[in-house]
Design a protein around this motif. Structure first.
Motif, short mmCIF file in Angstrom:
data_model
loop_
_atom_site.label_atom_id
_atom_site.label_comp_id
_atom_site.label_asym_id
_atom_site.label_seq_id
_atom_site.Cartn_x
_atom_site.Cartn_y
_atom_site.Cartn_z
N GLN A 200 -71.15 -105.82 26.84
CA GLN A 200 -71.75 -104.80 27.69
C GLN A 200 -71.15 -104.85 29.11
O GLN A 200 -70.85 -103.81 29.71
CB GLN A 200 -73.26 -105.01 27.75
CG GLN A 200 -74.03 -103.89 28.40
CD GLN A 200 -74.09 -102.62 27.56
OE1 GLN A 200 -74.07 -102.68 26.34
NE2 GLN A 200 -74.18 -101.48 28.22
N SER A 243 -77.41 -103.90 30.24
CA SER A 243 -77.44 -102.45 30.40
C SER A 243 -77.09 -102.07 31.84
O SER A 243 -77.22 -102.88 32.76
CB SER A 243 -78.82 -101.90 30.04
OG SER A 243 -79.80 -102.37 30.94
N VAL A 258 -72.99 -87.38 30.39
CA VAL A 258 -72.70 -88.06 29.13
C VAL A 258 -71.32 -87.69 28.61
O VAL A 258 -70.62 -88.53 28.02
CB VAL A 258 -73.80 -87.74 28.10
CG1 VAL A 258 -73.39 -88.20 26.70
CG2 VAL A 258 -75.12 -88.40 28.50
N ALA A 261 -68.75 -89.83 30.51
CA ALA A 261 -68.90 -91.23 30.13
C ALA A 261 -68.38 -91.48 28.72
O ALA A 261 -67.71 -92.50 28.46
CB ALA A 261 -70.37 -91.64 30.25
N LEU A 265 -65.30 -93.83 27.64
CA LEU A 265 -65.54 -94.92 26.68
C LEU A 265 -64.46 -94.91 25.61
O LEU A 265 -63.93 -95.96 25.22
CB LEU A 265 -66.93 -94.77 26.06
CG LEU A 265 -67.43 -95.91 25.17
CD1 LEU A 265 -68.96 -95.89 25.10
CD2 LEU A 265 -66.87 -95.87 23.76
N TRP A 284 -68.12 -101.29 20.17
CA TRP A 284 -68.77 -100.22 20.92
C TRP A 284 -69.11 -99.02 20.04
O TRP A 284 -69.36 -97.92 20.54
CB TRP A 284 -67.86 -99.79 22.09
CG TRP A 284 -67.69 -100.86 23.13
CD1 TRP A 284 -68.48 -101.94 23.34
CD2 TRP A 284 -66.64 -100.95 24.11
NE1 TRP A 284 -68.01 -102.71 24.38
CE2 TRP A 284 -66.88 -102.12 24.88
CE3 TRP A 284 -65.54 -100.16 24.42
CZ2 TRP A 284 -66.05 -102.50 25.92
CZ3 TRP A 284 -64.71 -100.55 25.46
CH2 TRP A 284 -64.96 -101.71 26.20
N VAL A 287 -72.82 -97.81 20.88
CA VAL A 287 -73.25 -97.66 22.27
C VAL A 287 -74.06 -96.37 22.43
O VAL A 287 -73.75 -95.35 21.81
CB VAL A 287 -72.02 -97.66 23.21
CG1 VAL A 287 -72.39 -97.20 24.62
CG2 VAL A 287 -71.39 -99.04 23.25
N LEU A 289 -75.57 -93.53 25.18
CA LEU A 289 -75.44 -92.93 26.50
C LEU A 289 -76.60 -91.96 26.71
O LEU A 289 -76.84 -91.10 25.87
CB LEU A 289 -74.11 -92.18 26.63
CG LEU A 289 -72.83 -92.97 26.35
CD1 LEU A 289 -71.61 -92.06 26.37
CD2 LEU A 289 -72.66 -94.10 27.37
N VAL A 299 -76.25 -96.74 30.10
CA VAL A 299 -75.33 -97.19 29.06
C VAL A 299 -75.86 -98.51 28.49
O VAL A 299 -76.08 -99.47 29.23
CB VAL A 299 -73.91 -97.40 29.63
CG1 VAL A 299 -72.94 -97.78 28.51
CG2 VAL A 299 -73.43 -96.15 30.36
N LYS A 300 -76.04 -98.55 27.18
CA LYS A 300 -76.48 -99.79 26.52
C LYS A 300 -76.06 -99.76 25.06
O LYS A 300 -75.57 -98.74 24.56
CB LYS A 300 -78.00 -99.96 26.64
CG LYS A 300 -78.82 -98.85 26.01
CD LYS A 300 -80.31 -99.09 26.25
CE LYS A 300 -81.15 -98.00 25.62
NZ LYS A 300 -82.61 -98.23 25.83
#
Length: 605
Positions: A200, A243, A258, A261, A265, A284, A287, A289, A299-300
Motif C-alpha cells: 500500500q 490507506s 477516480v 487515479a 495506477l 494491486w 485495489v 478507489l 485508496v486502499k
C-alpha cells in the motif's frame, strides 16, 4: 519515534522527471501541508546523460536542476520543518550532497544531509561476470564497457537515513516508489513482513512519483481538466493502516478523481498481481478507489507478498550513433511528397555510404507526422496539406551520419513546400541501448553517509519469495445481442500507456462496471495484437484488475527497441492508449441510453 495509529503522514510529489516544473516544489511548500516532499529525477535515459556528464567533469553526475531547485528553497524547508527525499543524486550522490551543503551555508541555514549509495555497479563488472547473468529480454550475457550500470535499491536505506536524523536524503538509483515508502517506514515502523502495508505504501509512491500525472495530467478525458499551466502536484495523506487519500493543494489547477487515479495506477505496471519491487511484491488487482470529496480519492486494498530474491540492474551501452531530421512540408499532397522524400533521402544515403566506403545504415525509420503514419492501417487522415516528416537513422560512425545530413539542404531545392524552419542541420548523438539483468540481492550492501560520516547500516534479509496466487476465474458474462452497433472504444473506457524497456503497457478501465464483461469479450490479446501488428513484434499479454474494472495489456517488443534506443518518434508508447481507444467495438443499441456512456466522439475528433 513511531507514530500513533490515528496519525497521518502527508507526502508531496514535487517532480516526476528531470526537467519537471520549477513551480512544483514552491507550490507544495506554499500549501504548508506536507511532512515530506520527494522529487523523482531518474529515468533510463537520465542515467546515461548523467554518466556522460561525470565523464566530462568528475564533479557532476547528478540532476543539477532539481538539486538547484531544492537549494533555492532550503530556508523555507528548514522553517517548515519538513523533510526532503530525492534520487537526484544520479550517479554521484555525494557531489549533490556537497552542493546542497554549500547552498545551505550560503543561505545561513543548518540542515543534515544524507546520501545513500550502493547502487552503482561500474566497479564490480569483473565480480558480476562470474554470475553468468542473462539479459532479461533476449538472454544475452553481461555487456562489457557500459556507460553506466546501476541497480534499483529499495526504501529501507532511506528510512535508516531518516532514522539517523537526516533532514534531506539524496540517493542514486532506487525504485521511484521507494522515495515515498522510505518516509512511511520511518514514521510508522512497518516491519519486513508487513507486506500488505508495504504494498500500500508503494502504491502511494507509484501514484505520486510521476507528479501531475495523478492530478489530471495525461487524463483521457482531458477537457474535464480546467487548466494545465497551474496544475496541482500530488499529495498523499497516509495512515498507519496503509490507506491514503490522494489529493492536491487547494487553489491549483488539474483534477483529482477516480479516473486519473486509476489511469496512473495502471501506468507501466505490467502484471498487476506481481509488480516486483525490492521491498515487496505488490498485488494491486483488488485495489479500491473511492471519490470521498472533490479532488480527494481514497485508496486502499493493496496486497503484498515477499519481495523477489533478486534486484533489477540496468546497464547503458553505446551502440553507434543516431540522427533525426524534422522537416515541414506544406501544400497539396503533402503526405505523398513527404513519403517520397523519406524514400529518396534513404536511397541517396545508401549511395553516399557506398561511394565513401562506409558500411550501410543499420536502421532507418521514417514517419509522416500529421498523416497518421503511426496508426499504420488505421490511419484516416492522408490528405493533410501540412505535415512534418521525421527521418531517423542509425549507423556505427558519427561522420557517416554527418555526411548524410549535409545532403538535406539539396532536397529543399527539390521538394515543393519543404522547410526546415531555420533549425540548421541535426547533429548525430550516441545511440544508447538499455540492458537489464537480475542480480542476487545478497550481492548488495547499501551505504549511508550523514554529513560526511558513515552511518552503520545492514540491509535486512527478507522472507523467501512465494508463488503468485492464481487469478480468480471471472469468466465471460453474456452480452445482450438484440441489436448491436459500432462505437469507438473510448465510449466505454479510458486508458493510459507507457513503456517498460522494449515493451509497451496499455491500461484500459471501463467507464462503468456494466461495460467490463463486454471489454473482456472483445479486447482479447489477439484483437489487441492485430490492432498493433504494425508496431508490436512480440506477444500480447492481458491482466485483469477487477478492483478498478480494468484490463492491463503488455505488448512485447513493441517500441522499436525501447525509449532510449528506438528511432521512433513515440519511443515510449505514450500515444498507444489513445490509438487503442479509437478501435471500434460493438455494443447493444440500448446502451446508448446508459448514463455512463459519454457523447460519442465523431470520427474526425
Amino acid at each position: 519515534m513511531r507514530r500513533s495509529e490515528n496519525s497521518v503522514v502527508v507526502l508531496g510529489g514535487a517532480a516526476g522527471a528531470w526537467g519537471d516544473s520549477s513551480f512544483a516544489l514552491p507550490q507544495l511548500l506554499d500549501s504548508e501541508r506536507c511532512d515530506y516532499i520527494f522529487l523523482d529525477a531518474l529515468a533510463e535515459i537520465t542515467m546515461a546523460i548523467l554518466a556522460r556528464a561525470r565523464q566530462k567533469d568528475p564533479a557532476l553526475g547528478y540532476a543539477t536542476d532539481i538539486i538547484s531547485m531544492i537549494g533555492r528553497e532550503l530556508p523555507r524547508i528548514v522553517q517548515q520543518g519538513l523533510r526532503i527525499v530525492t534520487n537526484a543524486g544520479g550517479v554521484h550522490p555525494r557531489a549533490a550532497a556537497d552542493v546542497l551543503r554549500g547552498m545551505a551555508t550560503e543561505a545561513g541555514v543548518e540542515i543534515r544531509i544524507a546520501c545513500v549509495e550502493g547502487d552503482d555497479l561500474m566497479d564490480r563488472l569483473d565480480e558480476l561476470s562470474d554470475l553468468d547473468l542473462a539479459e532479461m529480454s533476449d538472454g544475452e550475457p553481461l555487456v562489457t564497457g557500459p556507460l553506466s550500470f546501476n541497480a534499483y535499491l529499495g526504501a529501507r536505506p532511506i528510512a535508516a537515513a531518516l532514522g539517523a536524523g537526516a533532514d534531506l536524503v539524496i540517493t542514486g538509483r532506487c525504485v521511484d516508489s521507494a522515495l515515498a515508502l522510505g518516509p512511511l517506514l520511518h514514521e510508522f515502523g512497518w516491519g519486513l513482513e508487513d507486506f500488505d502495508l508495504l504494498s500500500q505504501g508503494s502504491l502511494a509512491g507509484h501514484l505520486l512519483e510521476c507528479g501531475p500525472q495523478a492530478t489530471g495530467g495525461l487524463l483521457t478525458d482531458w477537457r474535464d481538466v480546467a487548466s494545465w499551466h497551474d496544475i496541482g502536484y500530488p499529495i498523499a495523506e497516509c495512515r498507519a493502516d496503509g490507506s491514503f487519500v490522494l489529493t492536491k493543494a487547494e487553489g491549483t489547477g488539474g483534477l483529482v478523481d477516480v479516473r486519473g487515479a486509476a489511469e496512473q495506477l495502471l501506468y507501466e505496471i505490467g502484471d498487476p498481481g506481481a509488480y516486483l519491487l525490492p521491498d515487496v511484491t505488490c498485488d494491486w488487482r483488488h485495489v479500491e478507489l473511492r471519490q470521498v470529496e472533490v479532488d480527494r480519492v481514497e485508496v486502499k486494498g493493496a496486497i503484498g507478498r515477499p519481495p523477489p530474491a533478486t534486484l533489477k540492474a540496468c546497464a547503458q551501452v553505446v551502440d553507434g550513433f543516431k540522427v533525426t531530421a524534422l522537416l515541414m512540408i506544406g501544400g497539396r499532397e503533402a503526405a505523398a511528397k513527404a513519403a517520397r522524400l523519406g524514400s529518396e533521402l534513404t536511397t541517396r544515403a545508401a549511395r553516399l555510404l557506398e561511394r565513401d566506403g562506409h558500411p550501410p545504415l543499420r536502421n532507418v525509420d521514417v514517419e509522416v507526422l500529421g498523416a497518421e503514419s503511426t496508426y499504420g492501417p488505421h490511419a484516416r487522415t492522408t490528405h493533410s496539406r501540412e505535415v512534418v516528416i521525421k527521418i531517423s537513422m542509425h549507423h556505427d560512425e558519427r561522420r557517416a551520419l554527418s555526411a548524410i545530413v549535409r545532403e538535406l539542404g539539396s532536397f529543399a531545392m527539390a521538394v515543393t513546400g519543404l522547410s526546415a524552419g531555420g533549425r540548421g542541420l541535426p547533429k548525430p548523438t550516441p545511440l544508447i541501448q538499455l540492458r537489464s539483468y537480475l542480480i542476487p540481492r545478497d550481492r548488495f550492501a547499501p551505504t549511508i553517509h550523514l554529513d560526511g560520516a558513515s552511518i552503520p547500516y545492514l540491509e535486512p534479509s527478507p522472507a523467501a519469495p512465494v508463488a503468485r496466487p492464481a487469478d480468480s476465474k471471472l469468466g465471460h458474462e453474456p452480452i445482450p445481442v438484440d441489436e448491436l452497433i459500432e462505437v469507438p472504444l473510448v465510449a466505454l473506457a479510458h486508458a493510459r500507456s507507457g513503456d517498460k524497456g522494449p515493451d509497451a503497457n496499455i491500461g484500459v478501465r471501463a467507464r462503468h462496471r456494466d461495460f467490463l464483461p463486454l471489454l473482456r469479450n472483445q479486447l482479447t490479446t489477439r484483437v489487441v495484437a492485430d490492432w498493433f501488428a504494425h508496431r508490436a513484434r512480440g506477444r500480447v499479454e492481458r491482466y485483469e484488475l477487477p478492483g478498478i474494472d480494468a484490463l492491463n495489456f503488455v505488448l512485447r517488443d513493441a517500441l522499436g527497441g525501447g525509449g532510449i534506443s528506438s528511432l521512433r518518434f513515440d519511443a515510449q508508447g505514450k500515444a498507444y492508449a489513445q490509438q487503442l481507444l479509437d478501435m471500434p467495438v460493438r455494443i447493444p443499441r440500448a446502451w446508448l441510453a446508459h448514463a455512463a456512456l459519454p457523447a460519442l466522439p465523431s470520427r474526425r475528433s
